[in-house]
Design a protein around this motif. Structure first.
Motif, PDB file in Angstrom:
ATOM      1  N   ASN A   1      -6.268  10.174  -2.880  1.00 44.18           N
ATOM      2  CA  ASN A   1      -6.128   8.970  -3.707  1.00 44.18           C
ATOM      3  C   ASN A   1      -5.540   7.829  -2.876  1.00 44.18           C
ATOM      4  OD1 ASN A   1      -6.759  10.282  -6.388  1.00 44.18           O
ATOM      5  ND2 ASN A   1      -4.962  11.488  -5.796  1.00 44.18           N
ATOM      6  N   THR A   2      -5.670   6.615  -3.410  1.00 45.03           N
ATOM      7  CA  THR A   2      -5.061   5.430  -2.804  1.00 45.03           C
ATOM      8  C   THR A   2      -4.356   4.644  -3.916  1.00 45.03           C
ATOM      9  OG1 THR A   2      -6.831   5.317  -1.146  1.00 45.03           O
ATOM     10  CG2 THR A   2      -5.497   3.334  -1.460  1.00 45.03           C
ATOM     11  N   ALA A   3      -3.216   4.061  -3.591  1.00 43.73           N
ATOM     12  CA  ALA A   3      -2.479   3.270  -4.594  1.00 43.73           C
ATOM     13  C   ALA A   3      -1.917   2.008  -3.957  1.00 43.73           C
ATOM     14  CB  ALA A   3      -1.363   4.100  -5.219  1.00 43.73           C
ATOM     15  N   PHE A   4      -1.930   0.935  -4.723  1.00 43.59           N
ATOM     16  CA  PHE A   4      -1.417  -0.358  -4.287  1.00 43.59           C
ATOM     17  C   PHE A   4      -0.520  -0.942  -5.390  1.00 43.59           C
ATOM     18  CE2 PHE A   4      -5.812   0.139  -2.827  1.00 43.59           C
ATOM     19  CZ  PHE A   4      -5.687   0.013  -1.449  1.00 43.59           C
ATOM     20  N   THR A   5       0.320  -1.906  -5.010  1.00 43.89           N
ATOM     21  CA  THR A   5       1.066  -2.697  -5.996  1.00 43.89           C
ATOM     22  C   THR A   5       0.940  -4.178  -5.644  1.00 43.89           C
ATOM     23  OG1 THR A   5       3.167  -2.745  -4.774  1.00 43.89           O
ATOM     24  CG2 THR A   5       2.797  -0.874  -6.288  1.00 43.89           C
TER      25      THR A   5
ATOM     26  N   LEU B   1      -6.533   4.391  -7.123  1.00 45.42           N
ATOM     27  CA  LEU B   1      -7.950   4.705  -6.954  1.00 45.42           C
ATOM     28  C   LEU B   1      -8.078   6.218  -6.824  1.00 45.42           C
ATOM     29  CD1 LEU B   1      -8.906   1.941  -4.358  1.00 45.42           C
ATOM     30  CD2 LEU B   1      -9.054   1.838  -6.855  1.00 45.42           C
ATOM     31  N   ARG B   2      -8.535   6.850  -7.894  1.00 44.40           N
ATOM     32  CA  ARG B   2      -8.695   8.302  -7.887  1.00 44.40           C
ATOM     33  C   ARG B   2      -9.923   8.693  -7.059  1.00 44.40           C
ATOM     34  NH1 ARG B   2      -6.786  11.523 -11.905  1.00 44.40           N
ATOM     35  NH2 ARG B   2      -7.542  13.139 -10.480  1.00 44.40           N
ATOM     36  N   GLY B   3      -9.750   9.716  -6.228  1.00 51.39           N
ATOM     37  CA  GLY B   3     -10.868  10.242  -5.465  1.00 51.39           C
ATOM     38  C   GLY B   3     -11.356   9.325  -4.373  1.00 51.39           C
ATOM     39  N   LEU B   4     -10.581   8.305  -4.015  1.00 55.86           N
ATOM     40  CA  LEU B   4     -10.959   7.377  -2.956  1.00 55.86           C
ATOM     41  C   LEU B   4      -9.717   7.145  -2.106  1.00 55.86           C
ATOM     42  CD1 LEU B   4     -13.113   5.496  -1.726  1.00 55.86           C
ATOM     43  CD2 LEU B   4     -12.300   3.708  -3.279  1.00 55.86           C
ATOM     44  N   SER B   5      -9.780   7.530  -0.848  1.00 50.98           N
ATOM     45  CA  SER B   5      -8.573   7.499  -0.033  1.00 50.98           C
ATOM     46  C   SER B   5      -8.795   6.748   1.264  1.00 50.98           C
ATOM     47  CB  SER B   5      -8.110   8.929   0.291  1.00 50.98           C
ATOM     48  OG  SER B   5      -6.965   8.907   1.118  1.00 50.98           O
ATOM     49  N   VAL B   6      -7.850   5.897   1.599  1.00 52.02           N
ATOM     50  CA  VAL B   6      -7.853   5.262   2.912  1.00 52.02           C
ATOM     51  C   VAL B   6      -7.143   6.152   3.918  1.00 52.02           C
ATOM     52  CG1 VAL B   6      -7.921   2.951   1.953  1.00 52.02           C
ATOM     53  CG2 VAL B   6      -5.709   3.989   2.503  1.00 52.02           C
ATOM     54  N   TRP B   7      -6.551   7.224   3.434  1.00 52.60           N
ATOM     55  CA  TRP B   7      -5.817   8.153   4.284  1.00 52.60           C
ATOM     56  C   TRP B   7      -6.707   9.372   4.578  1.00 52.60           C
ATOM     57  CZ3 TRP B   7      -1.511   5.476   5.154  1.00 52.60           C
ATOM     58  CH2 TRP B   7      -1.036   4.641   4.154  1.00 52.60           C
TER      59      TRP B   7
ATOM     60  N   THR C   1       0.877  -1.164   0.000  1.00 56.47           N
ATOM     61  CA  THR C   1       0.000   0.000   0.000  1.00 56.47           C
ATOM     62  C   THR C   1       0.915   1.215   0.000  1.00 56.47           C
ATOM     63  OG1 THR C   1      -1.712  -1.157   1.257  1.00 56.47           O
ATOM     64  CG2 THR C   1      -1.809   1.250   1.212  1.00 56.47           C
ATOM     65  N   LEU C   2       0.829   2.025  -1.024  1.00 56.22           N
ATOM     66  CA  LEU C   2       1.795   3.104  -1.213  1.00 56.22           C
ATOM     67  C   LEU C   2       1.383   4.362  -0.449  1.00 56.22           C
ATOM     68  CD1 LEU C   2       2.364   2.674  -5.045  1.00 56.22           C
ATOM     69  CD2 LEU C   2       3.740   1.740  -3.181  1.00 56.22           C
ATOM     70  N   PRO C   3       2.333   5.084   0.107  1.00 54.38           N
ATOM     71  CA  PRO C   3       2.016   6.282   0.913  1.00 54.38           C
ATOM     72  C   PRO C   3       1.757   7.509   0.048  1.00 54.38           C
ATOM     73  CG  PRO C   3       4.375   5.924   0.887  1.00 54.38           C
ATOM     74  CD  PRO C   3       3.783   4.764   0.124  1.00 54.38           C
ATOM     75  N   VAL C   4       0.781   7.410  -0.857  1.00 57.24           N
ATOM     76  CA  VAL C   4       0.567   8.496  -1.821  1.00 57.24           C
ATOM     77  C   VAL C   4       0.103   9.784  -1.165  1.00 57.24           C
ATOM     78  CG1 VAL C   4       0.146   7.000  -3.793  1.00 57.24           C
ATOM     79  CG2 VAL C   4      -1.756   7.627  -2.307  1.00 57.24           C
ATOM     80  N   ALA C   5      -0.572   9.685  -0.019  1.00 56.83           N
ATOM     81  CA  ALA C   5      -1.101  10.893   0.608  1.00 56.83           C
ATOM     82  C   ALA C   5      -0.036  11.687   1.351  1.00 56.83           C
ATOM     83  CB  ALA C   5      -2.234  10.532   1.565  1.00 56.83           C
TER      84      ALA C   5
END
Length: 500
Positions: free
Chosen positions: A146-150, A483-489, A134-138
């Protein structure tokens, strides 16, 4: 198929090493016989892949890649664990095939099969560990909201080209890691070990590996080149000489490559070393498999104050080695892969003598069996110092200054692994930093390897690391999901002002 191969070897019959294509054992190409280098008779036979069979295998691999990727990591791991158990169960009979095809002593052949079992077990463990992030994009303004994963996805179609000197275990590394990663693999077996290669593939199939995960082809370099050049292939793993590795890279073009190439390994014995122990280790690991290993002890640099002591102990240890029939339990040194390889040892020992070195032992051969050869004090430009011997020859040289001997070690075009005998931590750290090698073995010779530890070199020794965890990096690709516009942060850029 595995039982057919084992029974033929047990009975001293010619082992028919068939290809494995599209889930079927068999091939239409002309058969090539493998002459056992010690027995001097045909021990195995394999059909060479035809152009049509290569094309079909590559075409089928495209569809197989998608199907293999669908197999859950847990299922892959279960199959690899079963293969580890089966390798142990068939240890002695698989070792006999190695001894017949390559002249490798039974004791070394059994060790290789033990390593096959261990390698499959490690591959299974690594299959269970494949993950993502889970990438620390925020953490940056541009990523807020946003949220990003690999995750590591299978590369698709892999090509594995294996060498003759450790054909079972190196195939276990390449094919085991590729399957653990979720790929389908096209295996090109070494012409000198077709039955050994077929036995490893058959063992995996008997252990539950789906036919979509592997195809086995026999043949020479042209077969390997055709596989490397095929467009559907995503990654190529090759072990062999630097010259052939360069040809593989040219054939593959813009593909991911893992190349484990040649070596000219140096071991340094310092004045504070346990010289008797160092001599025993260097004798054992300089001539195991008749020196046919890319990390085999080739150059030993001994501090001048301990040089005579080491040379005497080393010579005595070499004299104690039993040379002979690889099928005898007591044999330490069997034959080399063929007469030409043994003649190289003889010719290079002769050249060193002509240049002023002393050939203390060996320098002769009986067919493909090269006598363990010791060359003392060869000049720096002798072939035994500059080139990769890949045979039953060890050069012993003296040195005076530690910094200077590190520079001498680094003059080689190769940089795979080195050994260092000392108890001086300062020297250990200096050697680790300065030696141009992929690995340093302390209080051991260059010829030591753990199958779950990264292994590979620099310079003409190649690139990439050959151990399951690190091979899986080569056999997988990182895929990113945003995930644009959707954040777990938290996605507010500032807190609301407090109510007054």
């Amino acid at each position: 198929m595995l039982q057919d191969l084992l029974k033929a070897a047990d009975a001293n019959d010619v082992v028919e090493a068939l290809p494995y294509l599209s889930g079927t054992w068999g091939g239409e190409g002309p058969s090539v016989a493998r002459t056992g280098p010690y027995l001097r008779r045909t021990v195995s036979r394999a059909p060479t892949a035809t152009a049509a069979e290569i094309d079909t295998a590559v075409t089928r691999a495209t569809g197989y890649a998608r199907q293999t990727a669908d197999l859950a990591p847990a299922a892959r791991a279960d199959i690899l664990e079963a293969a580890a158990r089966n390798a142990t169960a068939h240890r002695d009979r698989l070792a006999r095939i190695l001894a017949l095809e390559l002249g490798k002593p039974l004791k070394d052949s059994r060790t290789e099969i033990d390593r096959v079992a261990s390698t499959f077990a490690v591959c299974a463990a690594e299959a269970r560990r494949i993950d993502g992030e889970t990438l620390p994009v925020a953490g940056w303004n541009t990523g807020v909201g946003n949220t990003a994963f690999t995750y590591r996805a299978p590369a698709g179609v892999a090509v594995a080209i294996t060498p003759f000197n450790a054909p079972a275990n190196l195939l276990a590394h390449k094919l085991g890691a590729s399957f653990a990663a979720g790929n389908t693999t096209l295996v090109k077996a070494p012409p000198q070990a077709p039955a050994t290669s077929a036995a490893v593939v058959a063992l995996l199939i008997d252990s539950g590996m789906p036919h979509q995960a592997v195809q086995l082809l026999h043949g020479a370099g042209d077969v390997g080149a055709a596989l490397c050049a095929a467009d559907p292939v995503s990654v190529v793993s090759f072990t062999g000489s630097a010259e052939t590795g360069a040809a593989v890279a040219r054939a593959a073009g813009a593909k991911r490559l893992a190349l484990e190439l040649g070596g000219n390994a140096a071991t340094v014995v310092c004045e504070d070393a346990d010289v008797a122990a160092a001599a025993q280790v260097c004798a054992r690991t300089g001539y195991s498999n008749s020196g046919q290993s890319c990390i085999s002890v080739q150059r030993v640099y001994v501090h001048r104050s301990r040089y005579r002591e080491f040379l005497d102990a080393f010579t005595a240890a070499v004299d104690a080695l039993v040379v002979g029939d690889p099928l005898e339990e007591t044999t330490d040194v069997g034959s080399m892969v063929d007469d030409r390889a043994a003649e190289r040892v003889v010719a290079w020992a002769r050249e060193a003598r002509d240049l002023g070195a002393r050939v203390i032992r060996g320098g002769t051969r009986d067919g493909a069996t090269a006598a363990p050869t010791i060359v003392a004090d060869p000049p720096a430009h002798a072939s035994v110092v500059v080139q990769e011997v890949f045979g039953a020859l060890v050069a012993v040289l003296s040195y005076d200054d530690f910094d200077a001997v590190l520079d001498q070690c680094n003059t080689s075009r190769y940089g795979l692994q080195a050994g260092l005998f000392t108890h001086d931590l300062t020297r250990i750290v200096a050697a680790w930093r300065r030696l141009e090698v992929g690995g340093l073995i302390v209080n051991g010779s260059s010829n030591f390897r753990l199958d779950h530890v990264p292994f590979g070199g620099v310079k003409d020794s190649g690139f990439g690391r050959e151990a399951p965890r690190w091979l899986i990096d080569d056999y997988t690709v990182v895929k990113t999901l945003v995930l644009r516009g959707l954040s777990v942060w938290g996605d507010s850029r500032e807190l609301p002002k407090e109510d007054s």
